[in-house]
Design a protein around this motif. Structure first.
Motif, PDB file in Angstrom:
ATOM      1  N   ALA A 215       0.833  -1.204   0.000  1.00 27.51           N
ATOM      2  CA  ALA A 215       0.000   0.000   0.000  1.00 27.51           C
ATOM      3  C   ALA A 215       0.865   1.250   0.000  1.00 27.51           C
ATOM      4  CB  ALA A 215      -0.934  -0.015   1.208  1.00 27.51           C
ATOM      5  N   VAL A 216       1.901   1.272   0.835  1.00 21.67           N
ATOM      6  CA  VAL A 216       2.806   2.418   0.872  1.00 21.67           C
ATOM      7  C   VAL A 216       3.550   2.547  -0.452  1.00 21.67           C
ATOM      8  CG1 VAL A 216       4.848   3.379   1.992  1.00 21.67           C
ATOM      9  CG2 VAL A 216       3.053   2.343   3.382  1.00 21.67           C
ATOM     10  N   ALA A 217       3.995   1.398  -1.002  1.00 20.71           N
ATOM     11  CA  ALA A 217       4.742   1.413  -2.262  1.00 20.71           C
ATOM     12  C   ALA A 217       3.915   1.965  -3.410  1.00 20.71           C
ATOM     13  CB  ALA A 217       5.229   0.002  -2.592  1.00 20.71           C
ATOM     14  N   ALA A 218       2.592   1.766  -3.361  1.00 16.15           N
ATOM     15  CA  ALA A 218       1.718   2.293  -4.417  1.00 16.15           C
ATOM     16  C   ALA A 218       1.670   3.816  -4.396  1.00 16.15           C
ATOM     17  CB  ALA A 218       0.313   1.722  -4.249  1.00 16.15           C
ATOM     18  N   LEU A 219       2.114   4.423  -3.286  1.00 11.75           N
ATOM     19  CA  LEU A 219       2.114   5.880  -3.146  1.00 11.75           C
ATOM     20  C   LEU A 219       3.516   6.472  -3.256  1.00 11.75           C
ATOM     21  CD1 LEU A 219      -0.286   5.996  -0.053  1.00 11.75           C
ATOM     22  CD2 LEU A 219      -0.909   6.408  -2.437  1.00 11.75           C
ATOM     23  N   ALA A 220       4.503   5.642  -3.606  1.00  8.35           N
ATOM     24  CA  ALA A 220       5.902   6.065  -3.597  1.00  8.35           C
ATOM     25  C   ALA A 220       6.264   6.865  -4.840  1.00  8.35           C
ATOM     26  CB  ALA A 220       6.808   4.835  -3.473  1.00  8.35           C
ATOM     27  N   ASP A 221       7.524   7.360  -4.859  1.00  6.75           N
ATOM     28  CA  ASP A 221       8.011   8.140  -6.001  1.00  6.75           C
ATOM     29  C   ASP A 221       8.859   7.313  -6.958  1.00  6.75           C
ATOM     30  OD1 ASP A 221      10.376   7.798  -4.600  1.00  6.75           O
ATOM     31  OD2 ASP A 221      10.589   9.909  -4.029  1.00  6.75           O
ATOM     32  N   SER A 222       8.962   6.004  -6.705  1.00  6.78           N
ATOM     33  CA  SER A 222       9.748   5.125  -7.573  1.00  6.78           C
ATOM     34  C   SER A 222       9.229   3.701  -7.420  1.00  6.78           C
ATOM     35  CB  SER A 222      11.237   5.200  -7.216  1.00  6.78           C
ATOM     36  OG  SER A 222      11.442   4.869  -5.848  1.00  6.78           O
ATOM     37  N   PRO A 223       9.553   2.797  -8.350  1.00  5.70           N
ATOM     38  CA  PRO A 223       9.009   1.433  -8.306  1.00  5.70           C
ATOM     39  C   PRO A 223       9.513   0.622  -7.114  1.00  5.70           C
ATOM     40  CG  PRO A 223       9.838   1.985 -10.499  1.00  5.70           C
ATOM     41  CD  PRO A 223      10.317   3.052  -9.580  1.00  5.70           C
TER      42      PRO A 223
ATOM     43  N   PRO B  65      -0.814   7.664 -10.421  1.00  4.93           N
ATOM     44  CA  PRO B  65      -1.836   8.450  -9.714  1.00  4.93           C
ATOM     45  C   PRO B  65      -3.063   7.575  -9.439  1.00  4.93           C
ATOM     46  CG  PRO B  65      -0.951   9.679 -11.579  1.00  4.93           C
ATOM     47  CD  PRO B  65      -0.423   8.281 -11.708  1.00  4.93           C
ATOM     48  N   LEU B  66      -3.502   7.538  -8.209  1.00  2.00           N
ATOM     49  CA  LEU B  66      -4.633   6.691  -7.816  1.00  2.00           C
ATOM     50  C   LEU B  66      -5.896   7.525  -7.661  1.00  2.00           C
ATOM     51  CD1 LEU B  66      -2.921   4.399  -5.126  1.00  2.00           C
ATOM     52  CD2 LEU B  66      -3.137   4.028  -7.594  1.00  2.00           C
ATOM     53  N   HIS B  67      -7.032   6.851  -7.757  1.00  2.00           N
ATOM     54  CA  HIS B  67      -8.326   7.498  -7.585  1.00  2.00           C
ATOM     55  C   HIS B  67      -9.168   6.683  -6.606  1.00  2.00           C
ATOM     56  CE1 HIS B  67      -9.989   4.314 -10.108  1.00  2.00           C
ATOM     57  NE2 HIS B  67      -9.072   4.603 -11.038  1.00  2.00           N
ATOM     58  N   GLY B  68     -10.289   7.241  -6.214  1.00  2.00           N
ATOM     59  CA  GLY B  68     -11.161   6.575  -5.260  1.00  2.00           C
ATOM     60  C   GLY B  68     -11.854   5.357  -5.854  1.00  2.00           C
ATOM     61  N   GLY B  69     -12.491   4.607  -4.983  1.00  2.00           N
ATOM     62  CA  GLY B  69     -13.210   3.410  -5.388  1.00  2.00           C
ATOM     63  C   GLY B  69     -13.337   2.463  -4.212  1.00  2.00           C
ATOM     64  N   THR B  70     -13.971   1.330  -4.460  1.00  2.00           N
ATOM     65  CA  THR B  70     -14.150   0.327  -3.410  1.00  2.00           C
ATOM     66  C   THR B  70     -12.919  -0.565  -3.321  1.00  2.00           C
ATOM     67  OG1 THR B  70     -16.536   0.305  -3.738  1.00  2.00           O
ATOM     68  CG2 THR B  70     -15.574  -1.596  -2.614  1.00  2.00           C
ATOM     69  N   PHE B  71     -12.405  -0.733  -2.110  1.00  2.00           N
ATOM     70  CA  PHE B  71     -11.261  -1.600  -1.852  1.00  2.00           C
ATOM     71  C   PHE B  71     -11.783  -2.833  -1.126  1.00  2.00           C
ATOM     72  CE2 PHE B  71      -7.312  -3.123  -0.061  1.00  2.00           C
ATOM     73  CZ  PHE B  71      -6.332  -2.707  -0.957  1.00  2.00           C
ATOM     74  N   HIS B  72     -11.815  -3.968  -1.819  1.00  2.00           N
ATOM     75  CA  HIS B  72     -12.364  -5.197  -1.241  1.00  2.00           C
ATOM     76  C   HIS B  72     -11.338  -5.866  -0.320  1.00  2.00           C
ATOM     77  CE1 HIS B  72     -14.721  -4.508  -4.963  1.00  2.00           C
ATOM     78  NE2 HIS B  72     -15.729  -4.931  -4.208  1.00  2.00           N
ATOM     79  N   THR B  73     -11.850  -6.531   0.720  1.00  2.00           N
ATOM     80  CA  THR B  73     -10.963  -7.097   1.739  1.00  2.00           C
ATOM     81  C   THR B  73     -10.856  -8.620   1.716  1.00  2.00           C
ATOM     82  OG1 THR B  73     -12.729  -7.228   3.379  1.00  2.00           O
ATOM     83  CG2 THR B  73     -11.473  -5.161   3.265  1.00  2.00           C
ATOM     84  N   TYR B  74     -11.829  -9.313   1.109  1.00  2.00           N
ATOM     85  CA  TYR B  74     -11.798 -10.780   1.042  1.00  2.00           C
ATOM     86  C   TYR B  74     -11.727 -11.407   2.433  1.00  2.00           C
ATOM     87  CZ  TYR B  74     -10.489  -9.262  -3.632  1.00  2.00           C
ATOM     88  OH  TYR B  74     -10.460  -8.617  -4.842  1.00  2.00           O
TER      89      TYR B  74
ATOM     90  N   ASP C  81     -10.078 -10.457   4.894  1.00  2.00           N
ATOM     91  CA  ASP C  81      -8.671 -10.471   5.295  1.00  2.00           C
ATOM     92  C   ASP C  81      -8.358  -9.155   5.997  1.00  2.00           C
ATOM     93  OD1 ASP C  81      -5.887 -10.344   5.486  1.00  2.00           O
ATOM     94  OD2 ASP C  81      -5.577 -11.396   3.591  1.00  2.00           O
ATOM     95  N   HIS C  82      -8.006  -9.247   7.269  1.00  2.00           N
ATOM     96  CA  HIS C  82      -7.765  -8.055   8.085  1.00  2.00           C
ATOM     97  C   HIS C  82      -6.661  -7.179   7.526  1.00  2.00           C
ATOM     98  CE1 HIS C  82      -4.428 -10.249  10.503  1.00  2.00           C
ATOM     99  NE2 HIS C  82      -4.857 -11.080   9.576  1.00  2.00           N
ATOM    100  N   ARG C  83      -5.621  -7.780   6.964  1.00  2.00           N
ATOM    101  CA  ARG C  83      -4.507  -6.968   6.471  1.00  2.00           C
ATOM    102  C   ARG C  83      -4.839  -6.287   5.135  1.00  2.00           C
ATOM    103  NH1 ARG C  83      -1.229  -7.565  10.545  1.00  2.00           N
ATOM    104  NH2 ARG C  83      -0.840  -9.641  11.415  1.00  2.00           N
ATOM    105  N   MET C  84      -5.793  -6.818   4.397  1.00  2.00           N
ATOM    106  CA  MET C  84      -6.270  -6.105   3.222  1.00  2.00           C
ATOM    107  C   MET C  84      -7.019  -4.840   3.643  1.00  2.00           C
ATOM    108  SD  MET C  84      -5.300  -7.482   0.362  1.00  2.00           S
ATOM    109  CE  MET C  84      -6.451  -6.685  -0.773  1.00  2.00           C
ATOM    110  N   ALA C  85      -7.800  -4.943   4.725  1.00  2.00           N
ATOM    111  CA  ALA C  85      -8.557  -3.777   5.194  1.00  2.00           C
ATOM    112  C   ALA C  85      -7.629  -2.650   5.635  1.00  2.00           C
ATOM    113  CB  ALA C  85      -9.485  -4.182   6.335  1.00  2.00           C
ATOM    114  N   THR C  86      -6.573  -2.990   6.364  1.00  4.99           N
ATOM    115  CA  THR C  86      -5.656  -1.943   6.811  1.00  4.99           C
ATOM    116  C   THR C  86      -4.835  -1.402   5.646  1.00  4.99           C
ATOM    117  OG1 THR C  86      -4.085  -3.659   7.540  1.00  4.99           O
ATOM    118  CG2 THR C  86      -5.545  -2.727   9.197  1.00  4.99           C
ATOM    119  N   ALA C  87      -4.524  -2.238   4.658  1.00  2.00           N
ATOM    120  CA  ALA C  87      -3.800  -1.755   3.478  1.00  2.00           C
ATOM    121  C   ALA C  87      -4.621  -0.720   2.719  1.00  2.00           C
ATOM    122  CB  ALA C  87      -3.447  -2.931   2.559  1.00  2.00           C
ATOM    123  N   GLY C  88      -5.908  -0.998   2.531  1.00  2.00           N
ATOM    124  CA  GLY C  88      -6.772  -0.042   1.858  1.00  2.00           C
ATOM    125  C   GLY C  88      -6.882   1.263   2.628  1.00  2.00           C
ATOM    126  N   SER C  89      -6.879   1.176   3.955  1.00  2.00           N
ATOM    127  CA  SER C  89      -6.976   2.382   4.776  1.00  2.00           C
ATOM    128  C   SER C  89      -5.737   3.254   4.620  1.00  2.00           C
ATOM    129  CB  SER C  89      -7.168   1.989   6.242  1.00  2.00           C
ATOM    130  OG  SER C  89      -8.334   1.210   6.403  1.00  2.00           O
TER     131      SER C  89
END
Length: 438
Positions: free
Chosen positions: A333-341, A385-394, A396-404
């Motif tokens: 989740a943090v890497a998706a917001l980074a300035d490099s791959p 650049p990311l945009h809003g939308g529904t983040f599904h969790t399946y 899975d608790h760690r998916m929920a915190t990643a989306g947050s």
């Protein structure tokens, strides 16, 4: 079934209005709590468990042990210093049915305990639990003398026909899909007639810190363990038969559950303090200090806790997470917001966790505009650049915190079924909004 249970409510992930500056007290470690409950249940005398985590996974473990005859009294410690559980060992017995939920520690740690009980112990759980591998534990217990009915599935549901004791001895297993296969056998091994010698025969063993945690906790209650970390044979663990001592154990904060809060400091260029961060620990979450520092922050660890400060920039990272795979969703989740791959590797086993975490992260981040690609053993993340939308969790608790985490920087992210965080962090939504001052 109601409509709300079919389509769980969407939780609008709060966007940060500025730099976070907060102190967040993180509840106790699930991994420590559930290991401690098993060891206390098998001890020769009562013990205390202070500051235990009360979450779905730990309450399932406590209830399972109670159903087999163990006394677990909830209250305050002997000195009145806070919540504690008194664990009173007793003769283990069936017939009972144990609900494992989707807790890997419950479904894997308790079958060896059930083999020591008198009578049949049936294991069942959530639909996803049927898909999670259990063959390493089942096959090993059969070699060690247990009788198990699983209809040849190598997974739940199943019944362990406890005979009151287990021979034990040497056994070979492939634990490359879960280190819990090793921990499950080691935890009960002091009660086996011959102890146990566990030899891992597969490819790379993931999540080694969790095995180190198991070994440390066994030694704390008086067990004799020979293991690779202290000069033993590689990939071989030996536990001698012995009585276990009842101890007064305090549970550390769950450092993996601290991840989203530390990530908030990194994402917002703010500061977050986690009190009581241990100076020495076997918890995988301790690796966050180095990983998140590499990604653009700095930290200070004192006897009072850990303070992590973001720099206002997030850098990509190339990191092998094989030992700390449970941290992958938050790092992605943090890497998706980074300035490099970023390249996250060593985590092929995450396909067998609460959900296929690699596929889930790829799908959910990409549907918000990201560019994530699955590799053979991980993820390649190209920030977009990311945009809003529904983040599904399946579920899975760690998916929920990643989306947050993503929602801190991206407006309009809604988390489907944020309540799944109750698996290990029951008050997450309230803790998250308090941290942000919402």
């Amino acid at each position: 079934m109601t409509e709300s249970s079919v389509h769980p409510a969407l939780w609008p992930a709060p966007q940060a209005s500025g730099s976070v500056d907060a102190t967040v007290t993180v509840p106790g470690s699930k991994s420590v709590t559930n290991r401690a409950l098993v060891l206390a249940a098998l001890a020769a005398e009562p013990g205390w468990l202070r500051r235990p985590l009360r979450s779905r996974d730990t309450l399932l473990m406590a209830q399972a042990l109670r159903s087999m005859g163990v006394g677990i009294e909830e209250g305050v410690g002997p000195d009145g210093s806070g919540e504690a559980w008194r664990v009173i060992p007793a003769g283990l017995h069936g017939p009972v049915t144990i609900d494992v939920g989707n807790a890997g520690t419950v479904m894997r740690f308790l079958p060896p305990v059930a083999a020591l009980a008198d009578g049949p112990i049936r294991f069942d759980g959530d639909p996803r639990s049927y898909e999670r591998p259990l063959n390493g534990v089942i096959d090993a217990l059969r070699v060690l003398g247990a009788r198990i009915d699983d209809d040849g599935r190598g997974s739940l549901p199943m019944t362990v026909h406890g005979g009151g004791a287990l021979d034990g001895g040497p056994v070979e297993i492939d634990a490359s899909s879960s280190s819990q296969f090793v921990s499950s056998l080691l935890l009960s091994a002091p009660r086996f007639n011959q102890g146990v010698e566990v030899r891992h025969t597969g490819s790379r063993l993931p999540s080694m810190p969790h095995i180190r945690m198991t070994v440390d906790m066994l030694r704390t209650v008086g067990a004799q363990v020979d293991e690779p970390e202290t000069g033993g044979e590689p990939n071989v663990w030996r536990v001698s038969p012995s009585a276990l001592l009842g101890r007064d154990l305090t549970v550390e904060p769950d450092l993996s559950n601290a991840q989203p809060f530390l990530a908030a400091a990194l994402v917002t260029g703010g500061r977050v303090t986690i009190p009581d961060w241990p100076l020495r620990t076997t918890q995988p979450g301790d690796a966050l200090r180095e990983i998140f520092t590499t990604m653009g922050g700095s930290c200070e660890l004192t006897e009072h806790g850990l303070t992590f400060t973001g720099s206002g920039r997030i850098h990509g990272i190339d990191v092998d997470l094989g030992e700390v795979g449970e941290l992958t969703p938050g790092i992605a989740a943090v890497a998706a917001l980074a300035d490099s791959p970023s390249t996250l590797s060593g985590v092929a086993h995450l396909r067998l966790h609460e959900t296929d975490r690699l596929a889930a992260l790829t799908k959910e981040i990409n549907e918000l505009g990201g560019q994530v690609t699955e590799t053979a053993d991980g993820l390649r993340i190209e920030p977009r650049p990311l945009h809003g939308g529904t983040f599904h969790t399946y579920d899975d608790h760690r998916m929920a915190t990643a989306g947050s985490i993503i929602g801190l920087a991206v407006p309009g992210v809604e988390i489907e079924n944020v309540a799944t965080t109750a698996k290990t962090l029951p008050d997450f939504p309230q803790m998250w909004t308090r941290m942000l001052g919402v």
